[in-house]
Design an enzyme around this catalytic site. Structure first.
Site, PDB file in Angstrom:
ATOM      1  N   HIS A  69       0.728  -1.153  -0.177  1.00  0.00           N
ATOM      2  CA  HIS A  69      -0.152  -0.054  -0.121  1.00  0.00           C
ATOM      3  C   HIS A  69       1.068   1.042   0.154  1.00  0.00           C
ATOM      4  O   HIS A  69       2.146   1.275   0.132  1.00  0.00           O
ATOM      5  CB  HIS A  69      -0.781   0.061   1.113  1.00  0.00           C
ATOM      6  CG  HIS A  69      -0.326   0.008   2.774  1.00  0.00           C
ATOM      7  ND1 HIS A  69       0.379   1.157   3.125  1.00  0.00           N
ATOM      8  CD2 HIS A  69       0.119  -0.885   3.570  1.00  0.00           C
ATOM      9  CE1 HIS A  69       1.050   0.933   4.277  1.00  0.00           C
ATOM     10  NE2 HIS A  69       0.781  -0.444   4.425  1.00  0.00           N
ATOM     11  N   SER A 136       1.541   4.041  -5.303  1.00  0.00           N
ATOM     12  CA  SER A 136       2.088   5.223  -4.628  1.00  0.00           C
ATOM     13  C   SER A 136       3.549   5.091  -3.928  1.00  0.00           C
ATOM     14  O   SER A 136       4.093   4.492  -4.508  1.00  0.00           O
ATOM     15  CB  SER A 136       0.885   5.826  -3.751  1.00  0.00           C
ATOM     16  OG  SER A 136       1.310   7.213  -3.232  1.00  0.00           O
TER      17      SER A 136
END
Length: 313
Positions: A69, A136
């Site tokens: 993540h 990201s």
């Protein structure tokens, strides 16, 4: 029968009221449902002096997809995407050190340090050549891992990854250059709504009580996230010199309307990667796996099938 129906209605209304008053319970219920739909189980493992929490599911003998993540996020970001993958792949979604329920170690959270922590987690889990996917900050970490350990992964997927100096500065970069507050760090309830609008083109619906709860949690972590972001920027590792070291086939997926990291990064990355393909998703922001999970999964599954067919030749 009427009494039974009335009792069920009373139970449902009472449960709804309880959940409204207890957003933590509501969140736990939603997470349980999403985990069940994705076929994932909550697990944890000790890695050195760290306790790492993660989701795992899918056939134990299938190829593994490891999900990483982004900043101020956690393993729940992958639940919507995992639903479309866990029938055919073993899926593992981590809480990186410093995020979610995993340990928050003292020391640095720069990309280089987090990459080595990821390497330790992969070793502790006994993973052999997983398919690595990151979003990201997690994409930055995943790409650097693929460059440092090119033989250790089967494929790489990068979703709106950090680490590239895009020709067109993103709105985030422009705001920070003007010394404006970081829109990724929540300091007030209103900041949380602005964060949703900044990250997504169409923010996912959240009940008001749950939105308040998420805002409170984000506010309580704001000092920690400030520290992490400072480490990421002060000890920045650019990906441009690293991409040529990546041997694995690489898929880039980017939201066309990403305000955090500009889509023009794709044009920089592709010529530097040995084996790459790219997909730009229209009307999509910074987290395609949340905003467009089914479409993202379609592109990712096609890529994985191509990798499998190529490597089986």
């Amino acid at each position: 029968m009427k009494k039974l129906i009335a009792g069920l209605i009373f139970l449902l209304v009472g449960s709804a009221a309880l959940l409204y008053l207890s957003p933590a319970t509501l969140l736990a219920g939603i997470q349980l449902v999403e985990r069940q739909r994705a076929g994932l189980t909550l697990k944890q493992i000790g890695v050195g002096d760290l306790n790492i929490h993660y989701y795992e599911g899918g056939p134990s003998n299938a190829a593994t997809i490891l999900m990483v993540h982004g900043f101020a996020a956690n393993k729940d970001n992958w639940l919507r995407l995992a639903r479309y993958l866990s029938q055919d792949y073993r899926v593992i979604a981590l809480d990186l050190p410093g995020f979610g329920a995993s340990s928050k170690p003292l020391g640095s959270y720069d990309i280089g340090t987090q990459t080595e922590r990821l390497a330790d987690v992969i070793d502790a889990l006994g993973l052999t050549q997983p398919h690595l996917i990151g979003n990201s900050m997690g994409g930055h970490i995943s790409a650097l891992y693929a460059a440092r350990y090119p033989q250790n992964i089967r494929s790489l997927a990068l979703l709106d990854n950090a680490g590239i100096s895009s020709p067109q500065p993103s709105e985030l970069r422009q705001r920070l250059q003007r010394s404006e507050p970081n829109p990724l760090v929540v300091r007030s309830p209103d900041d949380f709504q602005r964060l949703l609008e900044f990250v997504f083109v169409q923010p996912p619906y959240l009940p008001p009580s749950l939105k308040r709860y998420f805002a409170e949690q984000a506010i309580s972590n704001s000092a920690h996230y400030d520290t992490v972001f400072a480490h990421l920027t002060e000890r920045y590792i650019p990906l441009e010199p690293q991409l040529a070291k990546i041997l694995a086939p690489t898929l880039i997926i980017w939201g066309a309307e990403d305000r955090v990291l500009d889509v023009s990064s794709v044009a920089v990355m592709q010529p530097l990667l040995r084996h790459s393909s790219a997909v730009i998703l229209p009307e999509t922001g910074h987290a395609p796996m949340i905003e467009r999970p089914e479409l993202t999964a379609q592109h990712y599954r096609t890529f994985l099938l191509t990798v499998q067919n190529t490597q089986n030749r």
